[in-house]
Write an enzyme that holds these catalytic residues in place. Structure first.
Site, short mmCIF file in Angstrom:
data_model
loop_
_atom_site.label_atom_id
_atom_site.label_comp_id
_atom_site.label_asym_id
_atom_site.label_seq_id
_atom_site.Cartn_x
_atom_site.Cartn_y
_atom_site.Cartn_z
CG ASN A 384 -2.08 0.89 0.95
OD1 ASN A 384 -2.12 1.81 0.29
ND2 ASN A 384 -3.19 0.60 1.65
CG ASP A 385 1.50 3.12 3.66
OD1 ASP A 385 0.44 3.52 3.49
OD2 ASP A 385 1.55 2.56 4.58
CB ILE A 386 6.08 0.65 -0.64
CG1 ILE A 386 5.17 -0.42 -1.22
CG2 ILE A 386 6.57 0.53 0.62
CD1 ILE A 386 6.04 -1.87 -1.18
CB ALA A 425 1.35 5.06 6.70
#
Length: 458
Positions: A384-386, A425
């Site tokens: 997700n965040d990456i 996050a």
């Protein structure tokens, strides 16, 4: 006998150094693991030869208890729980250092010199704050306690005040000669409290970095204890542990374009946005795995982006099966590895190696990013965040400036995810709403299985 013990200690320290060297490369990592294990076995054996030991009863009891806890941890905890296991290991090691330091104080505190007393107090401070901090990190990673940052007004001031007050008490204790058991006990309590206050405001996404920092603290604590006990091996092992933890923390912060202070005091991880497909008129496209399988018929280059969703679903073996199916159709498949994908550096590498994915197919972020524009399909498996383009495009995002995998530049993105929920996050992913993105909702293992079956039947 003392000469033999010191010789064995040198051999043990050499094995520890070789262990770190060999574990830095996949090809030699097994040798590194064995070297570290052999080094610790030699260290324990040499210590048991010391003439100061008059009875092995309590030592044997400790070994049995430790093995009873450690063996199930190693054998039963899944690969997805490696960060939690690491946090627990740090907690136990730090607790041991703190208890040994406390025992030294109550046995010899009044006879210690000022430098010895300073070293002991700092060792105890680091040991006990690492113990509670590591336990709290374990709780967040295991989701026993909320993974989001637990924030309150003036939290940094409170934490700093507790730490400074503990240092003041240490200075007072040292000046007064160390003969104040009640004061020493109060320092221990403040150390335990500071560990909790330090980790409580940190979000779950930053727990791997926190664990690495705590690893450095635990190593320093052990090294200080080595100075106090005049044990050269403990000094070396603690220094190796502390320096490696510090270097890893620096690398992880660099990979996220964050500073230590931002990780420890930034409170990153609050739920800032709630994903809503209808928000601002944005549209989310989704297909069934069978419908999405048709897209692979015209593909020549596919990149798989593994994330924690793959780890949680234990889907690495199905990913390998899908890779084999695609390659049998002359489709080139690569894996894009972000430095902090999953919950620890190397997490994805280990999982994919477990599934026998050839290591040369794993491509690091710097090398894979230029290849995305010519990639026909990117298959994101629970990362997700990456993959969030906001890290490049939105200066107001907490992720802004963090190096990411540029999957949004590919021709087509298939995103496997259980729901539209935010990542660790706590930030909504703009990639969900891209016209090039198709969501495949469901458990990663089940979705991938259906993809494999559908591609084979096309």
């Amino acid at each position: 006998m003392e000469n033999i013990i010191q010789f064995v200690y040198i051999a043990s320290a050499s094995l520890f150094i070789l262990s770190l060297k060999w574990m830095s490369e996949v090809k030699t990592s097994r040798w590194g693991n064995w070297a570290g294990t052999a080094g610790m076995a030699l260290a324990i054996l040499a210590t048991l030869l010391k003439p100061e030991i008059h009875s092995f009863l309590w030592i044997a009891i400790g070994i049995v208890i430790g093995a009873s806890i450690g063996t199930p941890m190693a054998m039963l905890m899944p690969m997805t729980a490696v960060p939690q296991r690491t946090a627990l290991s740090h907690a136990f090691g730090a607790l041991a250092a703190g208890i040994v330091g406390s025992a030294e104080y109550f046995l010899h505190g009044a006879n210690l010199s000022m430098p010895q007393l300073i070293v002991l107090c700092v060792e105890v401070l680091l040991g006990f704050l690492t113990f509670t901090g590591s336990l709290l990190a374990f709780g967040k990673l295991q989701e026993i306690i909320p993974t989001r940052p637990i924030l309150y007004p003036g939290r940094n001031l409170v934490s700093l005040s507790v730490f400074v007050f503990s240092l003041f008490l240490i200075a007072y204790l040292v000046i007064k000669g160390g003969s104040h058991p009640f004061l020493f006990g109060f320092i221990v309590c403040l150390s335990l409290l500071f560990g909790i206050l330090l980790v409580l405001p940190i979000g779950g996404a930053d727990m791997p970095t926190v664990i690495s920092i705590l690893n450095a603290y635990a190593g320093l604590s052990s090294s200080f204890m080595g100075f106090l006990l005049n044990n050269k091996l403990l000094i070396i092992a603690g220094a190796l542990d502390g320096s490696s933890g510090l270097i890893l923390s620096i690398q992880m912060c660099k990979a996220m374009n964050r500073s230590f202070t931002n990780v420890l005091f930034g409170g990153v991880g609050q739920i800032l946005e709630v994903a809503d497909p209808s928000r601002d008129g944005k549209i989310v496209k989704s297909l069934s795995p069978r419908e999405a399988s048709i897209l692979f018929e015209a593909a020549k280059k596919v990149v798989v982006v593994p994330g924690y969703g793959m780890a949680a679903a234990q889907a690495q073996h199905v990913v390998k099966e899908l890779t084999d199916v695609l390659e049998n159709r002359n489709i080139e498949v690569k894996f894009a590895i972000h430095p902090v994908a999953g919950r620890m550096p190397g997490h994805m590498n280990v999982l994919l190696a477990e599934a026998d994915v050839p290591y040369d197919k794993l491509v690091e972020m710097e090398e894979i990013n230029p290849l995305f524009p010519e990639t026909d399909i990117v298959l994101v498996v629970g990362a997700n965040d990456i993959t969030n383009p906001a890290a490049r495009k939105n200066p107001g995002s907490p992720l802004y400036g963090m190096p990411i995998l540029d999957v949004d530049k590919a021709k087509q993105i298939l995103f496997i995810k259980r729901s539209m929920s935010t990542g660790f996050a706590g930030i909504d992913n703009d990639l969900f709403y891209s016209p090039k993105t198709i969501m495949l909702f469901g458990d990663a293992k089940k979705v991938l299985n259906e993809l494999v079956i559908s591609i084979n039947s096309n």
